[in-house]
Design a protein around this motif. Sequence first.
Motif, PDB file in Angstrom:
ATOM      1  N   ILE A   1      14.677 -29.793   6.153  1.00  0.00           N
ATOM      2  CA  ILE A   1      13.609 -30.392   7.223  1.00  0.00           C
ATOM      3  C   ILE A   1      12.228 -30.361   6.459  1.00  0.00           C
ATOM      4  O   ILE A   1      11.715 -29.197   6.060  1.00  0.00           O
ATOM      5  N   GLU A   2      11.750 -31.442   6.337  1.00  0.00           N
ATOM      6  CA  GLU A   2      10.354 -31.577   5.920  1.00  0.00           C
ATOM      7  C   GLU A   2       9.352 -31.859   7.015  1.00  0.00           C
ATOM      8  O   GLU A   2       9.736 -32.631   7.729  1.00  0.00           O
ATOM      9  N   VAL A   3       8.395 -30.986   6.953  1.00  0.00           N
ATOM     10  CA  VAL A   3       7.262 -31.126   7.898  1.00  0.00           C
ATOM     11  C   VAL A   3       6.062 -31.358   7.460  1.00  0.00           C
ATOM     12  O   VAL A   3       5.262 -30.716   6.827  1.00  0.00           O
ATOM     13  N   ALA A   4       5.485 -32.251   8.335  1.00  0.00           N
ATOM     14  CA  ALA A   4       4.289 -32.676   8.035  1.00  0.00           C
ATOM     15  C   ALA A   4       3.121 -32.070   9.137  1.00  0.00           C
ATOM     16  O   ALA A   4       3.376 -32.091  10.309  1.00  0.00           O
ATOM     17  N   VAL A   5       2.486 -31.052   8.665  1.00  0.00           N
ATOM     18  CA  VAL A   5       1.646 -30.169   9.593  1.00  0.00           C
ATOM     19  C   VAL A   5       0.617 -31.009  10.348  1.00  0.00           C
ATOM     20  O   VAL A   5      -0.194 -31.873   9.950  1.00  0.00           O
TER      21      VAL A   5
END
Length: 205
Positions: free
Chosen positions: A140-144
């Motif tokens: 899971i790649e999360v853009a903050v």
Amino acid sequence: MTVEITSAEELRELVGAPMPRAVTKERVVLHERDRQWLAASPFCLVATAGADGSCDVSPKGDPAGFVTVLDEVTLAIPERPGNRRADGYRNILENPHVGLIFLIPGRTDTLRINGRARLIREAPWFDDMVVRGHRPILAIEVAVEQIFYHCAKAFLRSELWQPQTWQPDVLPPRPRLVKEVESVPDTLAELERRYGPEYLKSLYR
């Protein structure tokens, strides 16, 4: 008589205005202290919601530092072998908004990060996520979008980290719970073998 709250105005009147510090503590870029927290955290909760509003909260755990910080506004959480329901992953495909809470054992404050997620099936940084020979098949790649530390009150009230309050035997062990509440053909003896020493050997396969 049950009295329901039906508006934001009614809610605010009831709970009061937030303290200024609670509002201004939000950030959008990872601080060095956030990176240190993530490096020390072995456990997080990932909250997601599908397009229809149905929700899921999934625990993720690995050796401390399992979350990879890609840059000051992006992080990644590796997949590990589980029950293959993929509830949270399916939600992300429908609705990218996620909420994360990172814990450090013994700490009563937590790090909260909200953002937009996407599922990645391959990237150069997957090699940095290998644990016990297991290379994740996805992450899971999360853009903050929002970062802040949450105060300790919930942990202090619950005494969560106080060993004298722990009651692990208040309910039957996992094999008996599964047998009693789930529709499984396995016998209790078979479930006890499944969740015995062999279970620890299956964590990364």
